[in-house]
Design a protein around this motif. Structure first.
Motif, mmCIF file in Angstrom:
data_model
loop_
_atom_site.group_PDB
_atom_site.id
_atom_site.type_symbol
_atom_site.label_atom_id
_atom_site.label_comp_id
_atom_site.label_asym_id
_atom_site.label_seq_id
_atom_site.Cartn_x
_atom_site.Cartn_y
_atom_site.Cartn_z
ATOM 1 N N LEU A 159 -3.625 -2.141 6.234
ATOM 2 C CA LEU A 159 -2.753 -0.379 6.755
ATOM 3 C C LEU A 159 -4.006 0.107 7.208
ATOM 4 O O LEU A 159 -2.932 0.803 7.796
ATOM 5 N N TRP A 182 -5.665 3.797 -1.182
ATOM 6 C CA TRP A 182 -4.432 3.164 -2.099
ATOM 7 C C TRP A 182 -3.098 3.882 -2.164
ATOM 8 O O TRP A 182 -1.984 3.207 -2.340
ATOM 9 N N ASN A 226 -1.278 3.059 0.894
ATOM 10 C CA ASN A 226 -0.893 2.207 1.025
ATOM 11 C C ASN A 226 0.640 2.208 -0.464
ATOM 12 O O ASN A 226 1.580 0.999 0.123
ATOM 13 N N GLU A 227 0.731 2.567 -1.390
ATOM 14 C CA GLU A 227 1.582 2.411 -2.162
ATOM 15 C C GLU A 227 2.527 3.648 -0.838
ATOM 16 O O GLU A 227 4.107 3.496 -1.844
ATOM 17 N N GLU A 235 2.918 3.240 1.747
ATOM 18 C CA GLU A 235 3.724 2.073 2.985
ATOM 19 C C GLU A 235 4.671 0.821 1.642
ATOM 20 O O GLU A 235 5.476 1.149 2.451
ATOM 21 N N LEU A 247 -7.951 -1.552 -3.117
ATOM 22 C CA LEU A 247 -7.302 -2.175 -1.710
ATOM 23 C C LEU A 247 -8.764 -3.391 -1.571
ATOM 24 O O LEU A 247 -10.149 -3.222 -1.870
ATOM 25 N N GLN A 270 -7.269 -5.715 3.101
ATOM 26 C CA GLN A 270 -6.307 -5.037 2.877
ATOM 27 C C GLN A 270 -6.398 -3.822 3.149
ATOM 28 O O GLN A 270 -4.891 -2.751 4.066
ATOM 29 N N CYS A 271 -7.831 -2.455 3.556
ATOM 30 C CA CYS A 271 -7.667 -1.602 3.607
ATOM 31 C C CYS A 271 -7.565 -1.940 5.432
ATOM 32 O O CYS A 271 -6.385 -0.684 5.997
#
Length: 189
Positions: free
Chosen positions: A17, A52, A55-56, A58, A9, A13-14
């Motif tokens: 999240l 990562w 995030n997937e 999410e 990410l 993005q990090c």
């Protein structure tokens, strides 16, 4: 489908999240009483590769949240805490073997392949039951769970749901799939 290239990410993005996870953590303290977000965040920042996978979880509508801390291992466990089985992981059969065996109307993917690609573990029956002790999930949907090899070798697979105040464990052909059945996963950091 296996995860061949680990994705990362961006910093933005990090940060986004982490803010989502922090908000969910603070809103649902009953899932992780006595734990502090600052310690969870420090652990995540030290293990950025796990972001990562979170995030997937999410982006497939799993709404991951911390549900356990193991003092001996110094690990936090995140689990899908969406009220119903994650929308982005429904209509899948159990595993690759079941997917390939299906001749007509194949689903796009399997639960085992998706979990592997996401870098998470599907819940076991015990983990599913433990999750239900925090609050009730899957009142309208169901979720595949890890299936014992002796059941899978006979063509079956297990799934769970919560109805009438009770966790039910059922079986189906591993190649079956339904719009209201997905899977829940967990990730330890």
């Amino acid at each position: 489908m296996t995860r061949s290239v680990k994705s990362e990410l961006s910093s933005e993005q990090c940060e986004e999240l982490l803010n989502v996870l922090k908000g969910r953590f603070e809103k649902n303290m009953h899932r992780h009483q006595g734990l502090e977000w600052t310690k969870v965040q420090a652990k995540l920042e030290a293990n950025r590769d796990k972001l990562w996978s979170l995030n997937e979880m999410e982006v497939t509508d799993g709404e991951p949240d911390v549900i356990h801390y193991d003092e001996k291992k110094d690990e936090y466990t995140f689990c899908d805490c969406s009220a119903e089985s994650p929308k982005g992981r429904r209509s899948v059969c159990y595993d690759r073997e079941a997917l390939e065996a299906r001749k007509k109307n194949k689903p796009e993917n399997s639960a085992v392949d998706m979990a592997t690609a996401m870098g998470i573990e599907m819940l076991t029956e015990k983990q599913y039951r433990d999750l239900q002790k925090l609050e009730n999930f899957d009142k309208k949907t169901s979720s595949w769970v890890q299936t014992p090899s002796e059941v899978r070798e006979l063509g079956g697979a297990l799934f769970c749901d919560f109805r009438f105040g009770y966790v039910f464990v059922y079986h189906n052909g591993a190649d079956s799939y339904y719009g209201a059945r997905g899977f829940r996963g967990s990730l330890s950091v």
